[in-house]
Scaffold this motif. Structure first.
Motif, PDB file in Angstrom:
ATOM      1  N   UNK A  93       0.857  -1.180   0.000  1.00  0.00           N
ATOM      2  CA  UNK A  93       0.000   0.000   0.000  1.00  0.00           C
ATOM      3  C   UNK A  93       0.895   1.232   0.000  1.00  0.00           C
ATOM      4  N   UNK A  94       0.341   2.388   0.330  1.00  0.00           N
ATOM      5  CA  UNK A  94       1.115   3.623   0.232  1.00  0.00           C
ATOM      6  C   UNK A  94       2.339   3.622   1.131  1.00  0.00           C
ATOM      7  N   UNK A  95       2.264   2.912   2.262  1.00  0.00           N
ATOM      8  CA  UNK A  95       3.384   3.000   3.194  1.00  0.00           C
ATOM      9  C   UNK A  95       3.939   1.663   3.671  1.00  0.00           C
ATOM     10  N   UNK A  96       3.135   0.578   3.662  1.00  0.00           N
ATOM     11  CA  UNK A  96       3.605  -0.703   4.177  1.00  0.00           C
ATOM     12  C   UNK A  96       2.959  -1.849   3.409  1.00  0.00           C
ATOM     13  N   UNK A  97       3.534  -3.051   3.523  1.00  0.00           N
ATOM     14  CA  UNK A  97       2.900  -4.246   2.982  1.00  0.00           C
ATOM     15  C   UNK A  97       1.746  -4.638   3.901  1.00  0.00           C
ATOM     16  N   UNK A 111     -13.736  -3.415  -6.818  1.00  0.00           N
ATOM     17  CA  UNK A 111     -14.514  -4.182  -5.850  1.00  0.00           C
ATOM     18  C   UNK A 111     -15.832  -3.474  -5.525  1.00  0.00           C
ATOM     19  N   UNK A 112     -15.868  -2.175  -5.797  1.00  0.00           N
ATOM     20  CA  UNK A 112     -17.033  -1.327  -5.500  1.00  0.00           C
ATOM     21  C   UNK A 112     -17.333  -1.298  -4.004  1.00  0.00           C
ATOM     22  N   UNK A 113     -16.276  -1.245  -3.238  1.00  0.00           N
ATOM     23  CA  UNK A 113     -16.406  -1.163  -1.790  1.00  0.00           C
ATOM     24  C   UNK A 113     -15.041  -1.219  -1.150  1.00  0.00           C
ATOM     25  N   UNK A 114     -14.986  -1.081   0.172  1.00  0.00           N
ATOM     26  CA  UNK A 114     -13.701  -1.051   0.861  1.00  0.00           C
ATOM     27  C   UNK A 114     -13.102  -2.437   1.066  1.00  0.00           C
ATOM     28  N   UNK A 115     -11.804  -2.439   1.308  1.00  0.00           N
ATOM     29  CA  UNK A 115     -11.133  -3.636   1.802  1.00  0.00           C
ATOM     30  C   UNK A 115     -10.775  -3.396   3.257  1.00  0.00           C
ATOM     31  N   UNK A 116     -10.624  -4.481   3.987  1.00  0.00           N
ATOM     32  CA  UNK A 116     -10.063  -4.409   5.335  1.00  0.00           C
ATOM     33  C   UNK A 116      -8.598  -4.794   5.212  1.00  0.00           C
ATOM     34  N   UNK A 117      -7.728  -3.979   5.793  1.00  0.00           N
ATOM     35  CA  UNK A 117      -6.293  -4.198   5.678  1.00  0.00           C
ATOM     36  C   UNK A 117      -5.646  -4.296   7.048  1.00  0.00           C
ATOM     37  N   UNK A 118      -4.661  -5.170   7.136  1.00  0.00           N
ATOM     38  CA  UNK A 118      -3.858  -5.306   8.347  1.00  0.00           C
ATOM     39  C   UNK A 118      -2.407  -5.420   7.904  1.00  0.00           C
ATOM     40  N   UNK A 119      -1.490  -4.825   8.660  1.00  0.00           N
ATOM     41  CA  UNK A 119      -0.080  -4.947   8.301  1.00  0.00           C
ATOM     42  C   UNK A 119       0.288  -6.420   8.184  1.00  0.00           C
ATOM     43  N   UNK A 120       1.144  -6.752   7.238  1.00  0.00           N
ATOM     44  CA  UNK A 120       1.559  -8.141   7.014  1.00  0.00           C
ATOM     45  C   UNK A 120       2.544  -8.558   8.106  1.00  0.00           C
ATOM     46  N   UNK A 121       2.016  -8.645   9.325  1.00  0.00           N
ATOM     47  CA  UNK A 121       2.814  -8.984  10.502  1.00  0.00           C
ATOM     48  C   UNK A 121       2.164 -10.169  11.200  1.00  0.00           C
ATOM     49  N   UNK A 122       2.926 -11.241  11.366  1.00  0.00           N
ATOM     50  CA  UNK A 122       2.408 -12.417  12.047  1.00  0.00           C
ATOM     51  C   UNK A 122       2.420 -12.248  13.554  1.00  0.00           C
ATOM     52  N   UNK A 123       1.990 -13.287  14.243  1.00  0.00           N
ATOM     53  CA  UNK A 123       1.938 -13.271  15.705  1.00  0.00           C
ATOM     54  C   UNK A 123       3.328 -13.031  16.273  1.00  0.00           C
ATOM     55  N   UNK A 124       3.441 -12.030  17.127  1.00  0.00           N
ATOM     56  CA  UNK A 124       4.709 -11.734  17.784  1.00  0.00           C
ATOM     57  C   UNK A 124       5.691 -10.904  16.983  1.00  0.00           C
ATOM     58  N   UNK A 129       9.206  -6.287   1.099  1.00  0.00           N
ATOM     59  CA  UNK A 129       8.611  -7.599   0.902  1.00  0.00           C
ATOM     60  C   UNK A 129       9.401  -8.674   1.657  1.00  0.00           C
ATOM     61  N   UNK A 130      10.720  -8.532   1.674  1.00  0.00           N
ATOM     62  CA  UNK A 130      11.578  -9.513   2.335  1.00  0.00           C
ATOM     63  C   UNK A 130      11.431  -9.550   3.844  1.00  0.00           C
ATOM     64  N   UNK A 137       6.465  -3.789  -6.715  1.00  0.00           N
ATOM     65  CA  UNK A 137       7.151  -3.046  -5.668  1.00  0.00           C
ATOM     66  C   UNK A 137       7.861  -3.956  -4.673  1.00  0.00           C
ATOM     67  N   UNK A 138       8.193  -5.194  -5.091  1.00  0.00           N
ATOM     68  CA  UNK A 138       8.781  -6.139  -4.147  1.00  0.00           C
ATOM     69  C   UNK A 138      10.243  -5.844  -3.835  1.00  0.00           C
ATOM     70  N   UNK A 139      10.892  -5.013  -4.638  1.00  0.00           N
ATOM     71  CA  UNK A 139      12.293  -4.664  -4.376  1.00  0.00           C
ATOM     72  C   UNK A 139      12.418  -3.271  -3.778  1.00  0.00           C
ATOM     73  N   UNK A 140      11.296  -2.613  -3.580  1.00  0.00           N
ATOM     74  CA  UNK A 140      11.317  -1.256  -3.038  1.00  0.00           C
ATOM     75  C   UNK A 140      11.237  -1.273  -1.514  1.00  0.00           C
TER      76      UNK A 140
END
Length: 199
Positions: A36-40, A137-150, A158-159, A176-179
């Protein structure tokens, strides 16, 4: 097609070929990993409560990772939250950076996103791909940072995404996987009475 009030020239384009599977995945209740604009972030269709609950199990909410609803444009956001305070509405129109606003939850909001103050985090898409996904999608998505438990580190690359989160994505956007994305979450704000409170 809805036009963003805070339009930027880089936003309007078709989904790139490498990302066309994102829309069908989200529509079918799957999870999409994307920059997204600032984080995965991992995203799901906001209109599918079971998908939202699954997302929150994989990328649980905590002090650093607070799920949010992302909208393509102000018009769609207002259709979900018709009573936005004028000061917040002005911020949505003119703020140039990623901005997360805490609003009083409406009846359409998945209950698992609502906090103890009966509020939910929302923002407008600033990344062109995320914008297009929400629009199609004609509507919003729900987003959460790609961070697992802990996990403590914000996923600016991306790495940095843990393998357990990568494996749970039904579709990963190949861009944007190398950015290195922005190094911090969006600016967060809510109304405290009639005053803006930056969080």
């Amino acid at each position: 097609m809805n036009i963003r009030t805070n339009f930027t020239p880089t936003v309007h384009h078709q989904l790139p070929l490498r990302g066309t599977g994102a829309l069908s995945t989200v529509k079918s209740g799957g999870m999409v990993l994307l920059p997204t604009a600032n984080l995965w972030q991992m995203v799901v269709d906001a209109k599918r409560p079971s998908a939202v609950n699954q997302l929150l199990q994989i990328c649980p909410a905590n002090r650093r990772n607070q799920p949010e609803m992302i909208f393509a444009d102000r018009e769609t956001l207002v259709s979900w939250f018709p009573h936005i305070h004028p000061k917040l509405d002005t911020l949505f129109v003119y703020h140039g950076r990623a901005l997360t606003v805490r609003l009083r939850a409406s009846a359409q909001v998945p209950i698992s996103l609502i906090d103890k103050n009966d509020e939910v985090n929302v923002r407008l898409a600033m990344d062109s791909f995320c914008y297009r996904l929400c629009e199609d999608l004609e509507g919003p998505v729900v987003a959460s940072f790609a961070m697992g438990v802990g996990q403590q580190n914000l996923p600016t690359r991306f790495g940095q995404i843990n393998s357990d989160v990568l494996r749970r994505a039904d579709f990963t956007v190949m861009r944007r996987q190398k950015e290195t994305l922005a190094s911090r979450p969006a600016v967060r704000v809510r109304m405290d009475g009639d005053e803006l409170q930056f969080l």
